[in-house]
Design a protein around this motif. Structure first.
Motif, mmCIF file in Angstrom:
data_model
loop_
_atom_site.group_PDB
_atom_site.id
_atom_site.type_symbol
_atom_site.label_atom_id
_atom_site.label_comp_id
_atom_site.label_asym_id
_atom_site.label_seq_id
_atom_site.Cartn_x
_atom_site.Cartn_y
_atom_site.Cartn_z
ATOM 1 N N ILE A 92 0.791 -0.975 -0.236
ATOM 2 C CA ILE A 92 -0.036 0.033 0.545
ATOM 3 C C ILE A 92 0.828 1.464 -0.112
ATOM 4 O O ILE A 92 2.018 1.530 0.748
ATOM 5 C CB ILE A 92 -0.879 0.065 1.325
ATOM 6 C CG1 ILE A 92 -2.224 -1.317 1.289
ATOM 7 C CG2 ILE A 92 -2.107 1.281 1.648
ATOM 8 C CD1 ILE A 92 -2.742 -1.148 2.453
ATOM 9 N N SER A 93 0.424 1.852 -0.969
ATOM 10 C CA SER A 93 1.310 3.122 -1.392
ATOM 11 C C SER A 93 1.106 4.304 0.440
ATOM 12 O O SER A 93 0.278 4.482 1.093
ATOM 13 C CB SER A 93 1.127 4.466 -1.677
ATOM 14 O OG SER A 93 1.399 5.714 -2.095
ATOM 15 N N ALA A 94 2.447 4.117 0.643
ATOM 16 C CA ALA A 94 2.790 5.827 1.582
ATOM 17 C C ALA A 94 2.145 7.045 1.438
ATOM 18 O O ALA A 94 2.101 7.962 2.256
ATOM 19 C CB ALA A 94 3.945 5.648 2.631
ATOM 20 N N LEU A 171 -3.244 -15.075 -3.421
ATOM 21 C CA LEU A 171 -1.391 -14.251 -3.290
ATOM 22 C C LEU A 171 -0.360 -13.461 -3.138
ATOM 23 O O LEU A 171 -0.171 -12.962 -2.933
ATOM 24 C CB LEU A 171 -1.221 -15.164 -5.119
ATOM 25 C CG LEU A 171 0.425 -14.505 -5.469
ATOM 26 C CD1 LEU A 171 1.228 -15.738 -4.399
ATOM 27 C CD2 LEU A 171 0.627 -14.715 -6.495
ATOM 28 N N ILE A 172 -1.690 -12.716 -3.738
ATOM 29 C CA ILE A 172 -1.432 -10.704 -3.479
ATOM 30 C C ILE A 172 -2.472 -9.844 -3.080
ATOM 31 O O ILE A 172 -2.903 -10.204 -4.658
ATOM 32 C CB ILE A 172 -0.731 -10.178 -4.545
ATOM 33 C CG1 ILE A 172 0.369 -8.838 -4.323
ATOM 34 C CG2 ILE A 172 -0.596 -10.361 -5.861
ATOM 35 C CD1 ILE A 172 1.613 -9.254 -4.502
ATOM 36 N N ILE A 173 -2.660 -9.242 -2.556
ATOM 37 C CA ILE A 173 -3.215 -7.798 -2.765
ATOM 38 C C ILE A 173 -2.910 -6.869 -3.195
ATOM 39 O O ILE A 173 -2.027 -5.936 -2.752
ATOM 40 C CB ILE A 173 -4.412 -8.276 -1.044
ATOM 41 C CG1 ILE A 173 -5.630 -8.647 -1.102
ATOM 42 C CG2 ILE A 173 -5.484 -6.764 -1.417
ATOM 43 C CD1 ILE A 173 -5.668 -9.399 0.705
ATOM 44 N N VAL A 174 -3.976 -5.921 -3.871
ATOM 45 C CA VAL A 174 -3.260 -4.849 -5.276
ATOM 46 C C VAL A 174 -4.237 -3.456 -4.706
ATOM 47 O O VAL A 174 -5.213 -4.084 -4.915
ATOM 48 C CB VAL A 174 -2.812 -4.955 -6.059
ATOM 49 C CG1 VAL A 174 -1.541 -5.810 -7.144
ATOM 50 C CG2 VAL A 174 -3.766 -5.889 -7.399
ATOM 51 N N HIS A 175 -3.518 -2.425 -4.480
ATOM 52 C CA HIS A 175 -4.756 -1.219 -4.886
ATOM 53 C C HIS A 175 -4.950 -0.531 -5.967
ATOM 54 O O HIS A 175 -3.669 -0.183 -6.833
ATOM 55 C CB HIS A 175 -4.750 -0.312 -4.090
ATOM 56 C CG HIS A 175 -3.098 0.050 -3.227
ATOM 57 N ND1 HIS A 175 -3.348 1.532 -4.250
ATOM 58 C CD2 HIS A 175 -2.633 -0.019 -3.252
ATOM 59 C CE1 HIS A 175 -2.669 2.162 -3.838
ATOM 60 N NE2 HIS A 175 -1.999 1.433 -3.344
ATOM 61 N N THR A 176 -5.929 0.301 -6.122
ATOM 62 C CA THR A 176 -5.912 1.220 -7.661
ATOM 63 C C THR A 176 -5.967 1.646 -7.035
ATOM 64 O O THR A 176 -4.643 2.457 -6.336
ATOM 65 C CB THR A 176 -7.569 0.909 -7.506
ATOM 66 O OG1 THR A 176 -8.038 1.440 -6.596
ATOM 67 C CG2 THR A 176 -8.122 -0.742 -7.811
ATOM 68 N N SER A 177 -5.569 3.070 -8.237
ATOM 69 C CA SER A 177 -5.000 4.536 -8.157
ATOM 70 C C SER A 177 -5.931 4.860 -6.849
ATOM 71 O O SER A 177 -5.182 5.760 -6.014
ATOM 72 C CB SER A 177 -5.001 5.460 -9.208
ATOM 73 O OG SER A 177 -3.816 4.309 -10.123
ATOM 74 N N VAL A 186 -7.740 -4.941 -4.569
ATOM 75 C CA VAL A 186 -8.531 -6.055 -5.290
ATOM 76 C C VAL A 186 -7.076 -7.426 -4.896
ATOM 77 O O VAL A 186 -6.287 -7.333 -4.711
ATOM 78 C CB VAL A 186 -7.669 -5.591 -7.268
ATOM 79 C CG1 VAL A 186 -7.952 -6.543 -8.025
ATOM 80 C CG2 VAL A 186 -8.665 -4.145 -7.314
ATOM 81 N N VAL A 187 -7.873 -8.239 -4.679
ATOM 82 C CA VAL A 187 -7.433 -10.073 -4.622
ATOM 83 C C VAL A 187 -6.972 -10.276 -6.300
ATOM 84 O O VAL A 187 -7.515 -10.606 -6.953
ATOM 85 C CB VAL A 187 -8.585 -10.512 -4.255
ATOM 86 C CG1 VAL A 187 -7.510 -12.260 -3.536
ATOM 87 C CG2 VAL A 187 -8.609 -9.950 -2.703
ATOM 88 N N HIS A 188 -5.606 -10.934 -5.944
ATOM 89 C CA HIS A 188 -5.148 -12.103 -7.554
ATOM 90 C C HIS A 188 -4.864 -13.070 -6.829
ATOM 91 O O HIS A 188 -4.306 -12.648 -5.830
ATOM 92 C CB HIS A 188 -4.074 -11.022 -7.899
ATOM 93 C CG HIS A 188 -4.564 -10.119 -9.051
ATOM 94 N ND1 HIS A 188 -5.528 -10.174 -10.231
ATOM 95 C CD2 HIS A 188 -4.808 -8.821 -9.018
ATOM 96 C CE1 HIS A 188 -5.933 -9.348 -11.301
ATOM 97 N NE2 HIS A 188 -5.845 -8.640 -10.541
ATOM 98 N N SER A 189 -4.982 -14.233 -7.518
ATOM 99 C CA SER A 189 -4.402 -15.142 -7.314
ATOM 100 C C SER A 189 -2.963 -16.026 -8.743
ATOM 101 O O SER A 189 -2.710 -14.479 -9.027
ATOM 102 C CB SER A 189 -5.616 -16.320 -7.477
ATOM 103 O OG SER A 189 -5.754 -16.285 -8.872
ATOM 104 N N THR A 190 -2.122 -17.144 -7.975
ATOM 105 C CA THR A 190 -1.642 -17.740 -9.077
ATOM 106 C C THR A 190 -2.252 -18.032 -10.147
ATOM 107 O O THR A 190 -1.274 -17.219 -11.132
ATOM 108 C CB THR A 190 -0.555 -18.511 -8.238
ATOM 109 O OG1 THR A 190 -0.600 -18.386 -6.773
ATOM 110 C CG2 THR A 190 0.173 -19.116 -9.440
ATOM 111 N N ARG A 191 -3.201 -17.677 -10.496
ATOM 112 C CA ARG A 191 -3.951 -17.763 -11.919
ATOM 113 C C ARG A 191 -3.627 -16.830 -13.143
ATOM 114 O O ARG A 191 -3.570 -16.705 -13.809
ATOM 115 C CB ARG A 191 -5.083 -19.328 -12.098
ATOM 116 C CG ARG A 191 -5.564 -19.101 -13.015
ATOM 117 C CD ARG A 191 -7.066 -20.164 -13.164
ATOM 118 N NE ARG A 191 -6.321 -21.497 -12.559
ATOM 119 C CZ ARG A 191 -6.377 -22.106 -12.724
ATOM 120 N NH1 ARG A 191 -6.163 -22.314 -13.448
ATOM 121 N NH2 ARG A 191 -6.148 -23.589 -11.663
ATOM 122 N N THR A 192 -3.948 -15.583 -12.032
ATOM 123 C CA THR A 192 -4.343 -14.362 -12.364
ATOM 124 C C THR A 192 -3.527 -13.844 -12.597
ATOM 125 O O THR A 192 -3.415 -13.050 -13.933
ATOM 126 C CB THR A 192 -5.845 -13.737 -11.679
ATOM 127 O OG1 THR A 192 -5.338 -13.604 -10.593
ATOM 128 C CG2 THR A 192 -6.984 -14.191 -11.737
#
Length: 541
Positions: A92-94, A171-177, A186-192
């Motif tokens: 997450i962005s500081a 696998l990882i959770i990334v966030h939008t701008s 956003v939840v992503h998996s190894t497959r996605t």
């Protein structure tokens, strides 16, 4: 090709004797006294060490681990370390404001929160107590985050053996701008993200892929999913060197780029804008003279910037790859731009708004009427829907929001655009910013192209009256006559508000926070209802 596993990526590359060396514009924040030149064996050891730090803080298989620190590539390495443990990292962005960051962490509810001292101090000053059962303080004094494990105490803790997970597990959770509000998780998996995105880029494609003799440079927001995917795919292709730019101010970046002149460069659109003076340097003094491939993601870049960087290269045929996608979907379209394509200056249909075709065999797009969801014919604007197997698995803490954007197997991008007669996609506006019978994005590009002193133009839609252009120049001034001549053939606009770069609220990727800017200038942060077709209901977006 051996199956790519991001948890042990650098171990695999070290076993294969990869020649790639990573060069850092400054030492990693988690190792401030360490070298700025690292081989893949060094990186493998660092990821393993970092897994030990996170394990010492209490992270284990299945745990969510929030990683919040100032921009540098070590946040990608920390994410890989968490994945090695079987945990699910959420970088997450500081840069995010403390109240918004508090909201995101409340939705995430991490088992472990790894935080740098400066961000911890900002949260404390704002009265925000981030929820997390365990905390790891990456730097600074213990008082910045009471009850946290200081990194110094976690160093030396032995990492467990790498853990495996199924392809469809998180696998990882990334966030939008977060340009239009609180960033979504956003939840992503190894497959996605690995099989569909990283795996695609890790193949050797003509023009696009890294070559053995390349120096591949990146100046991005390293907390975003793009940085994670970029790291894995680029290192897998084993270029000669990777140059990582942590500080994007021209005066900081220029000496580093001079020492490691890139042959391919990926940067944020806002960074390209700030680096335009560097691109105008003559001869051997130009740090971009060796670049064969420029890459931009996150947002379209205005035509003058693309034109200037292509001109800066001493190569015969440098190429600009413009990608369009979202954190939820990964890349949806791409287009190669050349000097010839950018030859027309000041045209009403800027080249950079044509974002190319869907990724072959990977994505499908359709344009529908925003009110009825019926397909629109080519050339008629509407809401862009996407279909891709790289689509994430949901928004953390906001399942109803995700469900509302999935429309019969199609993903609502919330962008307004059209499919041209040739089959390419033109994005006109975000749905919340759209103005009837015009494209704010197109106006922004035209203004930027026709007035050389303009660094950026943002057109805001008010509740009543003509759209308000906010124009950024280096000096914060613009002659009224210059504005009138440049906009005489454009749709009616309000008189421009002229500002300097730092006057505008921005995300960690340099995008303007439009809702916040609208609140400052127009007195409301609420999203304005977009005009609908006759006979349909108009509702807040």
């Amino acid at each position: 090709m051996k199956r790519l596993d991001v948890a042990t990526l650098f171990d695999t590359l070290a076993d294969r004797r990869s020649p790639t060396t990573a060069y850092l514009s400054r030492p990693l924040d988690v190792h401030p006294g360490a070298a700025v030149e690292l081989g893949v064996a060094d990186l493998a050891a660092l990821v393993e060490d970092a897994a030990g730090w996170l394990a010492a803080a209490g992270a284990g298989p299945g745990d969510r681990v929030a990683l919040v620190k100032r921009n540098h590539w070590d946040i990608v390495l920390l994410a890989m370390a968490a994945i090695r443990l079987g945990a699910v990292p959420a970088p997450i962005s500081a840069h995010i404001a403390p109240p918004t960051l508090g909201t995101m962490l409340a939705r995430l509810r991490p088992e472990v929160l790894a935080l740098d001292g400066a961000t911890a101090e900002r949260l404390r000053a704002a009265g925000v107590d981030p929820p997390a059962r365990r905390r790891l303080l990456l730097d600074g004094s213990r008082e910045a985050l009471p009850g946290a494990v200081p990194l110094a105490d976690a160093r030396g803790h032995r990492a467990p053996a790498p853990q495996r997970r199924r392809d469809d597990e998180p696998l990882i959770i990334v966030h939008t701008s977060g340009t239009t509000g609180t960033p979504k998780l956003v939840v992503h998996s190894t497959r996605t993200i690995v099989r569909r995105l990283i795996g695609f880029e890790a193949h050797r494609w003509p023009v696009l892929s890294s070559r053995p003799d390349d120096t591949v440079a990146s100046a991005t927001s390293f907390v975003h999913g793009r940085a994670f995917a970029w790291t894995a795919s680029v290192f897998w292709l084993r270029p000669r060197a990777v140059a990582l730019v942590a500080d994007h101010a021209p005066e900081s970046a220029e000496p580093f780029l001079r020492e490691h002149p890139p042959t391919t460069l990926e940067a944020l659109p806002a960074t390209y804008v700030r680096w335009q003076p560097l691109a105008r340097a003559q001869g051997a003094g130009n740090v971009f003279r060796r670049v064969r491939l420029y890459i931009s993601t996150f947002d379209a870049v205005h035509p003058p910037a693309v034109r200037g960087f292509l001109a800066a290269s001493a190569r015969r045929r440098p190429v600009w790859l413009q990608g369009w996608g979202q954190s939820e979907t990964g890349p949806l379209t791409f287009r190669f731009l050349t000097r010839k394509a950018l030859a027309g200056v000041g045209e009403r249909r800027p080249t950079t708004r044509d974002l190319g075709r869907p990724v072959p065999g990977r994505t499908r797009l359709r344009v529908v009427d925003p009110a009825t969801l019926r397909p629109q014919p080519r050339g008629r604007p509407g809401l862009i829907l996407a279909r891709t197997k790289a689509l994430g698995h949901g928004y953390v803490g906001e399942p109803e929001r995700w469900a509302a954007k999935e429309l019969g197997g199609w993903w609502n991008t919330e962008d307004i655009g059209e499919v041209t007669r040739s089959g390419s996609v033109r994005v006109l506006d975000r749905e919340v910013d759209a103005v009837e019978r015009m494209s704010c994005m197109e106006i922004e590009d035209v203004v930027d192209d026709r007035i050389p002193e303009v660094l950026e133009c943002v057109v805001l839609r008010p509740r009543e009256g003509p759209p308000l252009p906010v124009v950024v120049t280096e000096s914060g001034r613009l002659h009224p006559g210059v504005w009138r001549r440049a906009t005489s053939d454009l749709p009616r606009l309000a008189d421009p508000l002229v500002a300097v770069w730092d006057d505008l609220p921005r995300t960690g990727t340099g995008k303007v926070r439009r809702l916040e800017l609208r609140a400052r200038l127009l007195g409301t942060a609420r999203r304005i209802p977009r005009p609908r077709v006759a006979g349909s209901a108009s509702a807040e977006q």
